[in-house]
Design a protein around this motif. Structure first.
Motif, PDB file in Angstrom:
ATOM      1  N   SER A  19       0.853  -1.179   0.000  1.00 54.68           N
ATOM      2  CA  SER A  19       0.000   0.000   0.000  1.00 54.68           C
ATOM      3  C   SER A  19       0.890   1.231   0.000  1.00 54.68           C
ATOM      4  CB  SER A  19      -0.910   0.007   1.227  1.00 54.68           C
ATOM      5  OG  SER A  19      -1.757   1.139   1.195  1.00 54.68           O
ATOM      6  N   LEU A  20       0.739   2.050  -1.008  1.00 49.78           N
ATOM      7  CA  LEU A  20       1.501   3.286  -1.111  1.00 49.78           C
ATOM      8  C   LEU A  20       0.650   4.458  -0.637  1.00 49.78           C
ATOM      9  CD1 LEU A  20       3.113   2.847  -4.654  1.00 49.78           C
ATOM     10  CD2 LEU A  20       3.904   1.975  -2.446  1.00 49.78           C
ATOM     11  N   SER A  21       1.307   5.424  -0.048  1.00 47.89           N
ATOM     12  CA  SER A  21       0.612   6.625   0.414  1.00 47.89           C
ATOM     13  C   SER A  21       1.143   7.842  -0.324  1.00 47.89           C
ATOM     14  CB  SER A  21       0.828   6.823   1.922  1.00 47.89           C
ATOM     15  OG  SER A  21       0.357   5.729   2.653  1.00 47.89           O
ATOM     16  N   CYS A  22       0.245   8.715  -0.700  1.00 45.86           N
ATOM     17  CA  CYS A  22       0.602  10.020  -1.264  1.00 45.86           C
ATOM     18  C   CYS A  22       0.114  11.066  -0.267  1.00 45.86           C
ATOM     19  CB  CYS A  22      -0.048  10.222  -2.620  1.00 45.86           C
ATOM     20  SG  CYS A  22       0.263  11.838  -3.353  1.00 45.86           S
ATOM     21  N   ILE A  23       1.055  11.641   0.454  1.00 43.93           N
ATOM     22  CA  ILE A  23       0.728  12.566   1.534  1.00 43.93           C
ATOM     23  C   ILE A  23       0.949  13.987   1.038  1.00 43.93           C
ATOM     24  CG2 ILE A  23       1.289  13.226   3.897  1.00 43.93           C
ATOM     25  CD1 ILE A  23       2.502  10.335   4.145  1.00 43.93           C
ATOM     26  N   CYS A  50      -5.922   7.498 -11.084  1.00 39.44           N
ATOM     27  CA  CYS A  50      -6.064   8.884 -10.654  1.00 39.44           C
ATOM     28  C   CYS A  50      -7.408   9.073  -9.969  1.00 39.44           C
ATOM     29  CB  CYS A  50      -5.948   9.831 -11.848  1.00 39.44           C
ATOM     30  SG  CYS A  50      -6.081  11.573 -11.422  1.00 39.44           S
ATOM     31  N   SER A  51      -7.415   9.882  -8.914  1.00 43.29           N
ATOM     32  CA  SER A  51      -8.638  10.232  -8.208  1.00 43.29           C
ATOM     33  C   SER A  51      -8.995  11.668  -8.553  1.00 43.29           C
ATOM     34  CB  SER A  51      -8.424  10.089  -6.697  1.00 43.29           C
ATOM     35  OG  SER A  51      -9.543  10.591  -5.990  1.00 43.29           O
ATOM     36  N   ASN A  52     -10.161  11.851  -9.145  1.00 42.29           N
ATOM     37  CA  ASN A  52     -10.589  13.191  -9.526  1.00 42.29           C
ATOM     38  C   ASN A  52     -10.923  14.037  -8.307  1.00 42.29           C
ATOM     39  OD1 ASN A  52     -10.677  14.024 -12.312  1.00 42.29           O
ATOM     40  ND2 ASN A  52     -12.018  12.262 -12.671  1.00 42.29           N
ATOM     41  N   SER A  53     -10.932  15.333  -8.486  1.00 43.36           N
ATOM     42  CA  SER A  53     -11.326  16.237  -7.419  1.00 43.36           C
ATOM     43  C   SER A  53     -12.824  16.124  -7.151  1.00 43.36           C
ATOM     44  CB  SER A  53     -10.980  17.678  -7.791  1.00 43.36           C
ATOM     45  OG  SER A  53     -11.703  18.066  -8.941  1.00 43.36           O
ATOM     46  N   ASP A  65      -4.144  -3.299 -14.434  1.00 46.24           N
ATOM     47  CA  ASP A  65      -4.145  -2.916 -13.029  1.00 46.24           C
ATOM     48  C   ASP A  65      -5.547  -2.904 -12.423  1.00 46.24           C
ATOM     49  OD1 ASP A  65      -1.630  -0.343 -13.650  1.00 46.24           O
ATOM     50  OD2 ASP A  65      -1.446  -2.520 -13.420  1.00 46.24           O
ATOM     51  N   LYS A  66      -6.539  -2.911 -13.262  1.00 46.43           N
ATOM     52  CA  LYS A  66      -7.901  -2.623 -12.830  1.00 46.43           C
ATOM     53  C   LYS A  66      -8.379  -3.546 -11.721  1.00 46.43           C
ATOM     54  CE  LYS A  66     -12.205  -1.212 -15.034  1.00 46.43           C
ATOM     55  NZ  LYS A  66     -12.906  -1.104 -16.331  1.00 46.43           N
ATOM     56  N   SER A  67      -8.080  -4.824 -11.815  1.00 44.39           N
ATOM     57  CA  SER A  67      -8.578  -5.781 -10.823  1.00 44.39           C
ATOM     58  C   SER A  67      -7.617  -5.961  -9.661  1.00 44.39           C
ATOM     59  CB  SER A  67      -8.838  -7.129 -11.491  1.00 44.39           C
ATOM     60  OG  SER A  67      -7.638  -7.659 -12.012  1.00 44.39           O
ATOM     61  N   ARG A  68      -6.418  -5.395  -9.773  1.00 43.22           N
ATOM     62  CA  ARG A  68      -5.401  -5.628  -8.743  1.00 43.22           C
ATOM     63  C   ARG A  68      -5.102  -4.394  -7.905  1.00 43.22           C
ATOM     64  NH1 ARG A  68      -0.404  -6.689 -10.444  1.00 43.22           N
ATOM     65  NH2 ARG A  68      -0.634  -5.459 -12.346  1.00 43.22           N
ATOM     66  N   PHE A  69      -5.380  -3.217  -8.427  1.00 42.25           N
ATOM     67  CA  PHE A  69      -5.055  -1.974  -7.734  1.00 42.25           C
ATOM     68  C   PHE A  69      -6.336  -1.240  -7.347  1.00 42.25           C
ATOM     69  CE2 PHE A  69      -0.716  -1.202 -10.041  1.00 42.25           C
ATOM     70  CZ  PHE A  69      -0.275  -2.436  -9.592  1.00 42.25           C
ATOM     71  N   ALA A  70      -6.260  -0.509  -6.257  1.00 42.67           N
ATOM     72  CA  ALA A  70      -7.398   0.292  -5.815  1.00 42.67           C
ATOM     73  C   ALA A  70      -6.890   1.586  -5.199  1.00 42.67           C
ATOM     74  CB  ALA A  70      -8.233  -0.475  -4.795  1.00 42.67           C
ATOM     75  N   ILE A  71      -7.678   2.617  -5.335  1.00 41.68           N
ATOM     76  CA  ILE A  71      -7.362   3.920  -4.743  1.00 41.68           C
ATOM     77  C   ILE A  71      -8.327   4.201  -3.608  1.00 41.68           C
ATOM     78  CG2 ILE A  71      -7.763   6.373  -5.176  1.00 41.68           C
ATOM     79  CD1 ILE A  71      -6.128   6.216  -7.623  1.00 41.68           C
ATOM     80  N   THR A  79      -4.613  12.673   1.949  1.00 40.18           N
ATOM     81  CA  THR A  79      -3.766  11.548   1.545  1.00 40.18           C
ATOM     82  C   THR A  79      -4.515  10.669   0.557  1.00 40.18           C
ATOM     83  OG1 THR A  79      -2.610  11.560   3.668  1.00 40.18           O
ATOM     84  CG2 THR A  79      -2.491   9.538   2.373  1.00 40.18           C
ATOM     85  N   LEU A  80      -3.794  10.168  -0.429  1.00 42.76           N
ATOM     86  CA  LEU A  80      -4.347   9.210  -1.373  1.00 42.76           C
ATOM     87  C   LEU A  80      -3.544   7.929  -1.283  1.00 42.76           C
ATOM     88  CD1 LEU A  80      -6.526   9.058  -3.697  1.00 42.76           C
ATOM     89  CD2 LEU A  80      -4.568   9.217  -5.251  1.00 42.76           C
TER      90      LEU A  80
END
Length: 124
Positions: A19-23, A50-53, A65-71, A79-80
């Motif tokens: 799990s990566l964090s974008c702070i 990407c997470s939209n505003s 990545d669609k089935s393996r990654f989540a935001i 934080t994202l």
């Protein structure tokens, strides 16, 4: 002063999770799209997700990545999180996050605020 920083990289075996964090700090988080990018050795940097505003949804840039990654977006903590599972050796790369006002873009160059990256290494 706006700051964007990644954390959580490391080395895992194939099939593992990270799990990566974008702070972020210094910006009105809800107004910004936050994107994850990666760059493998010898390859160009590419968009991951990407997470939209303003709860505008999520963009996935690679079908693999669609089935393996989540935001997961935490507006209170600015934080994202990028949750990666079933990792494969081809996921080995430096992972970067970046922020831009408004909507997501798959182009790293248009993001105003960028982190320095965190390394993810997946061994077979």
């Amino acid at each position: 002063q706006v700051q964007v920083a990644e954390s959580g990289g490391g080395s895992v075996q194939s099939g593992g999770s990270l799990s990566l964090s974008c702070i972020t700090s210094g910006l009105t988080f809800d107004n910004y799209a936050i994107g994850w990018f990666r760059q493998a050795p010898g390859k160009e940097r590419e968009g991951v997700m990407c997470s939209n505003s303003k709860s505008g949804g999520i963009i996935v840039y690679a079908d693999s990545d669609k089935s393996r990654f989540a935001i997961v977006r935490d507006n209170a903590r600015k934080t994202l999180f990028l949750q990666m599972s079933n990792l494969k050796p081809e996921d080995t790369a430096s992972y970067y996050c970046a922020a831009k006002y408004g909507s997501c873009s798959g182009s790293w160059a248009v993001y105003a605020y960028r982190g320095k990256g965190t390394q993810v290494t997946v061994s077979s």
